[in-house]
Design a protein around this motif. Structure first.
Motif, short mmCIF file in Angstrom:
data_model
loop_
_atom_site.label_atom_id
_atom_site.label_comp_id
_atom_site.label_asym_id
_atom_site.label_seq_id
_atom_site.Cartn_x
_atom_site.Cartn_y
_atom_site.Cartn_z
N MET A 159 0.82 -1.39 0.09
CA MET A 159 -0.09 -0.01 0.01
C MET A 159 0.60 1.11 -0.04
O MET A 159 0.61 2.19 -0.69
N GLY A 160 1.96 1.10 0.79
CA GLY A 160 2.95 2.46 0.72
C GLY A 160 3.54 2.76 -0.17
O GLY A 160 3.45 3.81 -0.69
N VAL A 161 3.87 1.64 -1.16
CA VAL A 161 4.57 2.06 -2.63
C VAL A 161 3.40 2.32 -3.55
O VAL A 161 3.56 3.18 -4.37
N GLY A 162 2.22 1.82 -3.27
CA GLY A 162 1.18 2.08 -4.32
C GLY A 162 0.83 3.59 -4.17
O GLY A 162 0.44 4.20 -5.11
N ALA A 163 0.81 3.95 -2.76
CA ALA A 163 0.30 5.37 -2.67
C ALA A 163 1.15 6.60 -3.18
O ALA A 163 0.83 7.61 -3.26
N THR A 164 2.65 6.05 -3.78
CA THR A 164 3.22 7.04 -4.44
C THR A 164 3.11 7.44 -5.77
O THR A 164 3.29 8.43 -6.24
N LYS A 165 2.17 6.49 -6.31
CA LYS A 165 1.51 6.96 -7.60
C LYS A 165 0.45 8.08 -7.36
O LYS A 165 0.51 9.24 -7.78
N ARG A 166 -0.60 7.70 -6.57
CA ARG A 166 -1.62 8.71 -6.02
C ARG A 166 -2.41 7.63 -5.34
O ARG A 166 -2.34 6.54 -5.10
N LEU A 167 -3.07 8.28 -4.21
CA LEU A 167 -3.96 7.78 -3.36
C LEU A 167 -4.80 6.80 -3.83
O LEU A 167 -5.00 5.68 -3.39
N SER A 168 -5.46 7.39 -5.01
CA SER A 168 -6.51 6.54 -5.22
C SER A 168 -6.06 5.48 -6.42
O SER A 168 -6.92 4.35 -6.76
N ALA A 169 -4.62 5.28 -6.36
CA ALA A 169 -4.22 4.17 -7.11
C ALA A 169 -4.41 2.73 -6.22
O ALA A 169 -4.25 1.48 -7.05
N VAL A 170 -4.42 2.73 -5.15
CA VAL A 170 -4.51 1.58 -4.32
C VAL A 170 -6.02 1.40 -4.21
O VAL A 170 -6.94 2.46 -3.89
N ARG A 171 -6.46 0.37 -4.35
CA ARG A 171 -7.74 -0.15 -4.18
C ARG A 171 -8.26 -0.36 -2.66
O ARG A 171 -8.05 -1.33 -2.11
N TRP A 172 -8.98 0.75 -2.15
CA TRP A 172 -8.99 0.99 -0.83
C TRP A 172 -10.25 -0.09 -0.39
O TRP A 172 -10.36 -0.34 0.91
N GLY A 173 -10.96 -0.51 -1.09
CA GLY A 173 -12.19 -1.07 -0.97
C GLY A 173 -11.48 -2.54 -0.56
O GLY A 173 -11.85 -3.20 0.37
N VAL A 174 -10.80 -3.10 -1.39
CA VAL A 174 -9.91 -4.54 -1.20
C VAL A 174 -9.24 -4.25 0.24
O VAL A 174 -9.13 -5.13 1.01
N ALA A 175 -8.53 -3.21 0.50
CA ALA A 175 -7.67 -2.94 1.55
C ALA A 175 -8.41 -2.92 2.82
O ALA A 175 -8.22 -3.28 3.65
N LYS A 176 -10.06 -2.33 2.78
CA LYS A 176 -10.77 -2.29 3.89
C LYS A 176 -11.32 -3.90 4.16
O LYS A 176 -11.27 -4.08 5.38
N ASN A 177 -11.43 -4.50 3.19
CA ASN A 177 -11.86 -5.95 3.44
C ASN A 177 -10.69 -6.77 4.07
O ASN A 177 -10.96 -7.68 5.09
#
Length: 335
Positions: free
Chosen positions: A289-307
């Protein structure tokens, strides 16, 4: 009867170790496979080997599991073995449920939850202070540190390679991922196989086959735990691998390398410095998630992260509840 029960408990402990291996195989290799740095079969072979090596490199985490979660010295050998067996069944059950759902939950916290739940149900001493210091605090801070370190290091890497040819740079990171995946697999063996060693020692103490004042781990315990987690790792864990490697974020080789490297460092620090049984799953997921957030926060699929986060929160109480119920059923039958 006690000898037979010890054999049964050790078999269940190695069964948990095996499920830990295929449940958490994705921790070490999902990023490398998703970026095509390694083929799935080569990645599994490498992860199995380094899990085996890592399992033999220390015993600090095993001692924590054997001594600092529950104490079974106040009960008879038979009941002590039933307690350990119930804790293992609780952990295995939660491992299988989350594996089936494809959720990268923590085998570490499933085991600790199982032991804690059965400790409460049986009335033995539960070391709440040690659980707070060596389980709860690392559970909170390790993913947070993994996220922040991965984000910061990725920003630095992007700045360093900003003027380099993209194709050649990604090719080099793809090669470097072989080393970072090996480091991650080594950390997984160092952390997770040791937890099984600690449970086996706990069972041997309960059965009167090991001196409770001597926390030296027998060689056969080390080798059997290492072999079980290595075999489980080779068996794979494709459902969870897809979640980690593809569903959280689309990884490139540079981000995969940074995520694996940061996660490995966090695992080593906890094993050797804090002697804390942290979750490899939590650590690598937060780093991704940390490396993904360097693209942009929306690049991380937060719905999956929430599950995934929901599975993290539920792991300890769910495994504890299953273990407590198993104990209440088994104790009248086996004692």
């Amino acid at each position: 009867m006690d000898v037979l029960l010890v054999v049964i408990v050790v078999a269940f402990a190695l069964g948990f170790d095996y499920t830990n291996g295929f449940h958490d195989a994705a921790n070490a290799i999902a990023t490398s496979v998703s970026t095509r740095a390694l083929t799935p079969r080569v990645a599994l072979l490498m992860a199995a080997f380094f899990n085996l090596v890592g399992a033999l490199l220390g015993t600090h985490v095993a001692t924590t599991i054997a001594e600092d979660i529950i104490s079974i010295g106040d009960v008879g050998p038979h009941e002590g073995l039933v307690i350990v067996l119930s804790g293992l069944i609780g952990a295995i059950t939660w491992n299988l449920i989350t594996w089936w759902l494809g959720l990268p939950s923590s085998s570490t916290h499933a085991l600790i939850g199982g032991l804690t739940g059965v400790g409460i149900a049986s009335g033995v001493t539960v070391h709440w202070d040690a659980i707070w210091d060596k389980v709860v605090l690392p559970m909170v801070f390790s993913p947070l540190i993994g996220f922040l370190l991965a984000f910061g290091l990725m920003v630095g890497v992007l700045w360093i390679v900003r003027n380099r040819p993209p194709a050649r740079t990604q090719r080099r990171f793809r090669l470097a991922q072989t080393a970072s995946a090996a480091a991650m697999a080594l950390g997984h063996g160092l952390q997770d196989a040791q937890k099984t060693m600690g449970v086996i020692v706990l069972a041997l103490i309960a059965g009167g086959f090991h001196d409770p004042d001597n926390m030296t781990i027998p060689l056969w315990v080390k080798l059997s735990a290492a072999a079980a987690i290595s075999a489980g790792t080779y068996a794979g864990g494709w459902r969870i691998m897809r979640t980690l490697g593809r569903k959280i974020i689309e990884l490139d080789p540079a981000r995969g390398f940074v995520a694996e490297s940061v996660a490995a460092v966090v695992l080593y620090a906890n094993a050797y410095w804090l002697h804390a049984p942290v979750s490899t799953t939590h650590t690598i997921t937060s780093a991704i998630m940390g490396v993904g957030a360097t693209k942009r926060l929306s690049a991380v699929r937060w719905g999956v992260a929430k599950n995934i986060g929901a599975a993290w929160v539920l792991t300890i109480p769910a495994a504890a509840l299953v273990a407590a119920l198993v104990y209440l059923v088994l104790n009248p039958i086996l004692t």
